[in-house]
Design a protein around this motif. Structure first.
Motif, PDB file in Angstrom:
ATOM      1  N   ILE B  85       0.874  -1.180   0.000  1.00  0.00           N
ATOM      2  CA  ILE B  85       0.000   0.000   0.000  1.00  0.00           C
ATOM      3  C   ILE B  85       0.905   1.223   0.000  1.00  0.00           C
ATOM      4  O   ILE B  85       1.729   1.369   0.905  1.00  0.00           O
ATOM      5  CB  ILE B  85      -0.908   0.028   1.244  1.00  0.00           C
ATOM      6  CG1 ILE B  85      -1.730  -1.273   1.311  1.00  0.00           C
ATOM      7  CG2 ILE B  85      -1.850   1.221   1.211  1.00  0.00           C
ATOM      8  CD1 ILE B  85      -1.496  -2.059   2.543  1.00  0.00           C
ATOM      9  N   TYR B  86       0.775   2.060  -1.025  1.00  0.00           N
ATOM     10  CA  TYR B  86       1.585   3.287  -1.135  1.00  0.00           C
ATOM     11  C   TYR B  86       0.730   4.487  -0.740  1.00  0.00           C
ATOM     12  O   TYR B  86      -0.409   4.625  -1.185  1.00  0.00           O
ATOM     13  CB  TYR B  86       2.114   3.463  -2.565  1.00  0.00           C
ATOM     14  CG  TYR B  86       2.730   4.825  -2.770  1.00  0.00           C
ATOM     15  CD1 TYR B  86       2.105   5.793  -3.540  1.00  0.00           C
ATOM     16  CD2 TYR B  86       3.921   5.172  -2.117  1.00  0.00           C
ATOM     17  CE1 TYR B  86       2.631   7.060  -3.677  1.00  0.00           C
ATOM     18  CE2 TYR B  86       4.471   6.435  -2.249  1.00  0.00           C
ATOM     19  CZ  TYR B  86       3.826   7.384  -3.033  1.00  0.00           C
ATOM     20  OH  TYR B  86       4.363   8.634  -3.154  1.00  0.00           O
ATOM     21  N   ASN B  87       1.319   5.332   0.138  1.00  0.00           N
ATOM     22  CA  ASN B  87       0.586   6.509   0.642  1.00  0.00           C
ATOM     23  C   ASN B  87       1.208   7.792   0.075  1.00  0.00           C
ATOM     24  O   ASN B  87       2.321   8.148   0.438  1.00  0.00           O
ATOM     25  CB  ASN B  87       0.659   6.521   2.176  1.00  0.00           C
ATOM     26  CG  ASN B  87       0.203   7.842   2.768  1.00  0.00           C
ATOM     27  OD1 ASN B  87      -0.575   8.559   2.141  1.00  0.00           O
ATOM     28  ND2 ASN B  87       0.717   8.186   3.938  1.00  0.00           N
ATOM     29  N   PRO B  88       0.518   8.481  -0.825  1.00  0.00           N
ATOM     30  CA  PRO B  88       1.089   9.694  -1.438  1.00  0.00           C
ATOM     31  C   PRO B  88       0.985  10.942  -0.563  1.00  0.00           C
ATOM     32  O   PRO B  88       1.477  11.995  -0.916  1.00  0.00           O
ATOM     33  CB  PRO B  88       0.255   9.863  -2.702  1.00  0.00           C
ATOM     34  CG  PRO B  88      -1.049   9.236  -2.398  1.00  0.00           C
ATOM     35  CD  PRO B  88      -0.804   8.158  -1.397  1.00  0.00           C
ATOM     36  N   LEU B  89       0.314  10.802   0.597  1.00  0.00           N
ATOM     37  CA  LEU B  89       0.126  11.984   1.468  1.00  0.00           C
ATOM     38  C   LEU B  89       1.378  12.236   2.293  1.00  0.00           C
ATOM     39  O   LEU B  89       2.101  11.296   2.634  1.00  0.00           O
ATOM     40  CB  LEU B  89      -1.035  11.723   2.435  1.00  0.00           C
ATOM     41  CG  LEU B  89      -2.397  12.299   2.084  1.00  0.00           C
ATOM     42  CD1 LEU B  89      -3.379  11.989   3.196  1.00  0.00           C
ATOM     43  CD2 LEU B  89      -2.341  13.793   1.844  1.00  0.00           C
TER      44      LEU B  89
END
Lengths: 299, 168
Positions: B85-89
């Motif tokens: 899971i990649y979080n761009p925030l």
């Protein structure tokens, strides 16, 4: 559970079913559904002890094909309903309740082409409404413009607020333009505005905000009410240059999206919707793999 | 090698008001969708290469584009798989992951190998199952969770397990 249509229940009040309450909740939010109709009727912010009657349902505007006032039809460029009042998709919903440690949700089935899941995860401070609409039936030769509408008792004095690209919030006033004397000829469409990420109403104390996961048309056509257009399927070209109606081939498209509903005190609402809207816009991406791959770096 | 230029170009074409507001003819709208989809492919390779480099292992990464309608062949068939899971925030987020799975029970472990709570619920208006677990993802970063089918346990057994009769 299969709930009798409202009409039959009204005709014989004596046999109203036991009013078992249909609710879902987590640490922050509590939502109640009418046990006869299965529709959402109340939301409570448990942290701030704020309770607001919120009736949510799906409606559709009958698309205009032109009338005595104007030949203008509703089409890709123009939204123009043929009457001010939209029609209810359904007075009631068949519901199914799912409660586990990680999610509480009510599945609402309004019709063959309209359903919704109202969902709460632990720790979540908004109510998630995942709507699924379509294929819109046009066998009756009526184009349809489908909305989700939230009705509350908030005294909003003709005002509502929509964003501009998620940044600036603009105040909107019904049947009014700040920069010129408006002669309102379209009481519905003339009050619709672009909603890129959020629309909200407030009475100065309490604020109801609806976040969108895509740009939609939205408005507040009466005090305490908020509506967002989720899907359209039209049968006439609006003579503005496309040269064909907004009408997908074949069965037509069905669309799924989400509305996030936040109930807050007006003075603290901004921090809630701004942070949540960022999480919505920049949502995590999920990538899968079977695992057991070879090391990237030889050593 | 991956390439984000086709997707950039598709997005550039889609700045046209017809694409933004849907005021094009149907076949043009279909072509806009085609250009976007064509741009996704090379971009997914680019992302896979980046993830392989950062995670340290070369995987056959799979992007399920229809999770919103509970379709993902890999998670619906594999007995075990990894979820990145990649979080761009720019801040840590907790995110409920929902994945369509077969009718079984699953064990979910976080990046440190600790088992995390998970649930299997029936997806709305279908008989498909969805695995739920809450993932914690660092700011501008990613977490890798592992999912394993619990052998022998099927969802039916769990749901319809006869309750011990209460002694009268």
């Amino acid at each position: 559970s299969r709930i009798k249509p409202l009409s039959r229940i009204k005709s014989s009040p004596r046999i109203r079913p036991p009013s078992h309450i249909l609710t879902i909740q987590n640490e922050h939010i509590w939502a109640r559904f009418d046990s006869d109709t299965g529709l959402l009727v109340e939301i409570k912010n448990l942290d701030q002890d704020l309770l607001l009657p919120v009736r949510q349902a799906f409606y559709w505007y009958n698309a205009s094909i032109g009338n005595s006032l104007s030949t203008q039809a509703s089409g890709a460029y123009i939204f123009r309903p043929n009457q001010q009042e939209p029609l209810l998709v359904s007075h009631w919903a068949q519901t199914r309740l799912v409660k586990t440690a990680l999610v509480q949700e009510v599945h609402q089935n309004f019709s063959a082409w309209c359903s919704q899941v109202v969902r709460l995860y632990p720790g979540q401070r908004h109510l998630e409404l995942e709507w699924t609409v379509g294929p819109i039936p046009v066998g009756d030769n009526w184009g349809k413009e489908v909305i989700s509408r939230f009705d509350t008792p908030l005294e909003t004095k003709g005002l509502f607020f929509t964003d501009s690209n998620g940044r600036e919030i603009l105040e909107r006033r019904r049947n009014y333009r700040p920069t010129w004397e408006l002669n309102q000829t379209e009481p519905v469409a003339g009050n619709y505005y672009p909603v890129n990420s959020r629309i909200y109403i407030t009475d100065g104390n309490v604020q109801l905000t609806v976040l969108t996961d895509r740009s939609q048309g939205g408005s507040s056509l009466r005090d305490g009410s908020v509506e967002l257009m989720v899907h359209r399927r039209l049968l006439r070209d609006d003579e503005r240059g496309v040269g064909e109606p907004l009408l997908e081939e074949g069965l037509g498209l069905w669309v799924r999206g989400r509305h996030l509903v936040l109930l807050d005190k007006a003075r603290t609402a901004a921090v809630g919707h701004r942070l949540q809207a960022e999480k919505e816009l920049l949502a995590p991406q999920v990538v899968l793999a079977l695992g057991g791959g070879i090391p990237y770096h030889p050593k | 090698s991956g390439d984000s230029v086709p997707l950039n170009e598709a997005m550039a074409v889609l700045q046209h008001h017809d694409a933004v507001s849907g005021t094009s003819k149907q076949h043009v709208a279909n072509d806009y969708a085609r250009q976007l989809a064509a741009g996704w492919g090379p971009c997914e390779i680019l992302l896979s290469n980046a993830l392989a480099r950062f995670s340290g292992s070369k995987e056959e990464f799979v992007f399920c584009r229809s999770l919103n309608i509970s379709l993902c062949p890999l998670s619906q068939t594999a007995k075990s798989f990894q979820v990145t899971i990649y979080n761009p925030l720019g801040r840590k987020v907790d995110w409920m992951v929902r994945l369509p799975v077969s009718k079984h029970i699953f064990l979910v472990k976080d990046p440190s190998g600790t088992v995390v709570p998970s649930d299997v619920v029936v997806a709305p208006s279908s008989d498909r199952q969805e695995l739920l677990f809450s993932a914690s993802v660092p700011a501008l970063g990613f977490s890798v969770y592992s999912v394993t089918q619990v052998p022998g346990q099927s969802l039916q057994a769990l749901i319809y397990q006869p309750r011990a009769q209460k002694s009268s």
